[in-house]
Each structure stands twice: as structure tokens, then as C-alpha cells.
Design an enzyme around this catalytic site. Structure first.
Site, mmCIF file in Angstrom:
data_model
loop_
_atom_site.group_PDB
_atom_site.id
_atom_site.type_symbol
_atom_site.label_atom_id
_atom_site.label_comp_id
_atom_site.label_asym_id
_atom_site.label_seq_id
_atom_site.Cartn_x
_atom_site.Cartn_y
_atom_site.Cartn_z
ATOM 1 C CD GLU A 60 3.718 -6.697 2.847
ATOM 2 O OE1 GLU A 60 3.170 -7.461 2.025
ATOM 3 O OE2 GLU A 60 3.170 -6.347 3.898
ATOM 4 C CD GLU A 100 0.991 -2.798 4.313
ATOM 5 O OE1 GLU A 100 1.656 -2.268 3.408
ATOM 6 O OE2 GLU A 100 0.413 -3.899 4.195
HETATM 7 C C1 IDC Z 1 -3.981 -4.740 -0.482
HETATM 8 C C2 IDC Z 1 -5.162 -3.795 -0.541
HETATM 9 C C3 IDC Z 1 -6.166 -4.286 -1.538
HETATM 10 C C4 IDC Z 1 -5.480 -4.524 -2.860
HETATM 11 C C5 IDC Z 1 -4.242 -5.382 -2.721
HETATM 12 C C6 IDC Z 1 -3.449 -5.419 -4.013
HETATM 13 O O1 IDC Z 1 -5.721 -3.674 0.740
HETATM 14 O O2 IDC Z 1 -7.218 -3.365 -1.682
HETATM 15 O O3 IDC Z 1 -6.397 -5.163 -3.743
HETATM 16 O O4 IDC Z 1 -3.388 -4.866 -1.748
HETATM 17 O O5 IDC Z 1 -2.795 -6.578 -4.161
HETATM 18 C C7 IDC Z 1 -0.003 -6.090 2.323
HETATM 19 C C8 IDC Z 1 0.404 -5.153 1.255
HETATM 20 C C9 IDC Z 1 -0.726 -4.259 0.849
HETATM 21 C C10 IDC Z 1 -2.018 -5.027 0.824
HETATM 22 C C11 IDC Z 1 -2.343 -5.451 2.256
HETATM 23 C C12 IDC Z 1 -3.661 -6.207 2.400
HETATM 24 O O6 IDC Z 1 1.539 -4.414 1.570
HETATM 25 O O7 IDC Z 1 -0.439 -3.728 -0.419
HETATM 26 O O8 IDC Z 1 -3.039 -4.177 0.356
HETATM 27 N N1 IDC Z 1 -1.257 -6.272 2.752
HETATM 28 O O9 IDC Z 1 -3.639 -7.368 1.630
HETATM 29 N N2 IDC Z 1 0.776 -6.905 2.999
HETATM 30 C C13 IDC Z 1 0.034 -7.627 3.836
HETATM 31 C C14 IDC Z 1 -1.278 -7.237 3.694
#
Ligand code: IDC
Length: 348
Positions: free
Chosen positions: A186, A275
Site C-alpha cells: 500500500e 487485501e
Molecule cells: C494492520 C493490522 C494491525 C497492525 C497494523 C500495523 O491489522 O494489527 O497493528 O496493521 O500498522 C491495511 C494494511 C494492513 C493493516 C490493515 C488494517 O495493509 O497492514 O493491518 N490495513 O489497518 N491497509 C488498510 C487496512
């Protein structure tokens, strides 16, 4: 001396005479086997029945040109929840949930990320990727190797590492028909598509040196949402089998993002939802089933492949396993979260 040796040789040949017919048969068999291997092509689908995938227009297709919609799940960060990368869990999800793809999310920056940890950590992560590919292959699953940039919003921050990582992966997995490369999860923080595209082309070129035709997915601006912007300036089709990621979280993203996605499809962009969640973009908060339904209708109508975030028991809405459950495979329904229960129903 000389004549003795000649006699010896004659002896050996005459003994072998009886074998000559059998030897010829073995030779014919070997030649046939070799020819068959050539016919199958360079991709070795040791993952039984997994056809090499291609991109035709906006659609992912199999070797016979039939549309394929991959459906599956993404791990949480590999450093974070390595225990879910195991043979049983992959086999279980394939058999019981009906998934056909798993995504291995390897963070680059945070939480013992590949580029911020030490050499030991790098090795551990590479082993997890290798294990993950092997378990996926044994289970008959496609597998996405995800270069999970996030806090390092601009993919060029770790471009050097990305190039050497994907070189390693492409050399290793060029003959695995089930491996898909996702080269930047991302991009965010204002990085422009033109810069992401430059990075993508560099990584794609590196992969294509070894792996001529695997599917490669690139991230798009604004956390992989601005697919319409990428659509207006596509990566050259000469590289073949390139897709673009679209990410959504149903409680945050609705019609507005579907419209962007539709616009991208209309201009011929091949999308892959590597995702998504049915909660909000933090990965937590409430679930929005109304929007989730609309998203699944959109994905299914357009046969867009997807992987749900995430396979872990972290105490957050998007996790599939309840926080109190320590099992790393073979979960009962009561051990699954509401997100999981809703999404698992869509897999089959
Ligand atoms: C989130 C995880 C969370 C963690 C965080 C780290 O769910 O546990 O603390 O990352 O920064 C994304 C990302 C993905 C995110 C997820 C939810 O690719 O890494 O995971 N998310 O926030 N993009 C949109 C949402």
C-alpha cells in the site's frame, strides 16, 4: 595386453546384448518423458492441478483461457504471527473453507520488518516465505508473496532491498505455477503513481529476467485505492500478466471506491483485491454487512480475485480467529470471529 583387453570388452558387450532391447525401451521412455515435460511447459505445477495463471484484458484466466477468481486469506505480518504458516492450517482452509489462495504478508518496515530488522530476522522471514510457498503448494493453493510496505509509504524507500528480494524469489520460484508476486502492498503518504510506476517497472524487469510469465501485482496510490489513476497511465503491456491492487475496508469504503474500481475496469485495468476487511480501515471497529454485501456482489460480478485480512487471533475485528483461541489450525465455528464467519461463507 591389447588383445586381452579387446576380449574383455567383447565379453562385456556380449553380456549386455540381452539388455540391449530393454535399454532401448528405457531410452524411448526417457525421451517420451522429456518430450512430455517440454509440452507441459516451463511451469512445474508440483501443486497438483494448479494451472499457470495469465491476465487477459481485465480478467485472471487459467492455462485454457477460462476465467479464474481466486478467493482466500492473507496472513497477518509473518514476523508477528508466524505460527499460522503451517501445513495443517493451509490444508484445512483449502478443504474446509474452500480457499484457493493464501497471501504471505511480509512487512518491510514495522514489527521486525524485512528491511528494518537484522540479518537473522531477514533469514527467518525468508524461511517463512519458503515454508509458506511449500505448504501452499502441497495444499494445492496459489500463493501471493507480499512485499508489505505500510509505514514506509513510498516503495522507493526500500527499493534496493525489494530488487534483491524479488530477484531471489523469482530465481527460486520461476517454475512454480502457483506463485504470484505482490511488489508493494500500500503506497501512501502522498506518493504519486508516476513514482510507484517507476518502481514497479524496475521490480517487474528484475522478476521477468528469471520468471517470464508469473502474475505480478503492483500497489496503487492512497493505500491501493487510486486504481483509476493507475488506469490512466498503465504499465506497458509488453511485460505481460500485470495486475493492480485494490484494497477496501467495507465500514470505511463504499460506493466512492467501487466507482473508482469500475472506472479502472472500464479502461481495461486488471484488478486484484489482495487485501480487504468488512470492518473499518484500522482493521478493527464495527462490521458493515450492508456494504460488505455490495462489495461481494461487485467482486463476484466482475470475477475479481480477493484475499481477506487477516489470519491471526489478534484482538481486532479483521482477525479470523478469536483472541482467546490458541489453535493454529482446525478451528471450529465457535473459534472464528464474526468477520471470519461472514467471509468464509463466501469462499465456496
Ligand atoms: C494492520 C493490522 C494491525 C497492525 C497494523 C500495523 O491489522 O494489527 O497493528 O496493521 O500498522 C491495511 C494494511 C494492513 C493493516 C490493515 C488494517 O495493509 O497492514 O493491518 N490495513 O489497518 N491497509 C488498510 C487496512
Amino acid at each position: 595386453m591389447e588383445s586381452e583387453r579387446k576380449n574383455e570388452m567383447r565379453d562385456i558387450f556380449s553380456k549386455c546384448d540381452g539388455w540391449r532391447g530393454r535399454r532401448t525401451a528405457v531410452c524411448v521412455l526417457l525421451v517420451a518423458l522429456f518430450a512430455a515435460m517440454l509440452c507441459i511447459g516451463k511451469k512445474d505445477a508440483s501443486a497438483a492441478g494448479l494451472s499457470p495463471l495469465h491476465v487477459k484484458g481485465t480478467q485472471l484466466v487459467d492455462g485454457s483461457g477460462k476465467a479464474v477468481q481466486l478467493k482466500g486469506i492473507s496472513t497477518h505480518g509473518l514476523s508477528w504471527f508466524p505460527e499460522y504458516v503451517n501445513e495443517k492450517s493451509f490444508g484445512y482452509m483449502k478443504k474446509k473453507w474452500g480457499i484457493n489462495v493464501v497471501r504471505l504478508a511480509m512487512y518491510t518496515a514495522e514489527y521486525n520488518g524485512y528491511c528494518t530488522g537484522d540479518a537473522e530476522n531477514k533469514k527467518k522471514l525468508e524461511k517463512l516465505v519458503d515454508d509458506g510457498v511449500r505448504f501452499a503448494t502441497d495444499a494445492g493453493l496459489y500463493v501471493i508473496i507480499d512485499w508489505h510496505i505500510l509505514s514506509d509509504g513510498n516503495p522507493t524507500v526500500h527499493q534496493k532491498e525489494a530488487l534483491s528480494f524479488f530477484k531471489k524469489m523469482a530465481k527460486k520460484y520461476k517454475d512454480n505455477s502457483n506463485v504470484i508476486y505482490e511488489i508493494c502492498n500500500e503506497p501512501n503518504g502522498g506518493v504519486q503513481w508516476k513514482d510507484i510506476k517507476k518502481y514497479a517497472v524496475k521490480v517487474i524487469k528484475k522478476i521477468r529476467k528469471y520468471d517470464k510469465d508469473a502474475v505480478i501485482i503492483t500497489g496503487t496510490p492512497t493505500w491501493s485505492q487510486d486504481v483509476d489513476i493507475a488506469a490512466a497511465d498503465k504499465i506497458s503491456s509488453k511485460y505481460g500478466n500485470i495486475m493492480y491492487s485494490l484494497h477496501f475496508y467495507a465500514a470505511t469504503h463504499g460506493d466512492f471506491l467501487r466507482q473508482k474500481a469500475q472506472k479502472a475496469l472500464d479502461s481495461g485495468l486488471a484488478l486484484f483485491v489482495t487485501e480487504f476487511g468488512i470492518c473499518d480501515a484500522s482493521g478493527s471497529g464495527g462490521i458493515n454487512k450492508g456494504e460488505a454485501k455490495k462489495w461481494f456482489e461487485f467482486l463476484d460480478k466482475n470475477k475479481i480475485s480477493y484475499a481477506a485480512w487477516n489470519l491471526s487471533n489478534k484482538n481486532e475485528t479483521s482477525a479470523f480467529i478469536k483472541a482467546g483461541c490458541a489453535k493454529v489450525s482446525g478451528w471450529n465455528k465457535s473459534e472464528l470471529t464474526d468477520s471470519a464467519k461472514y467471509i468464509v461463507k463466501r469462499f465456496k
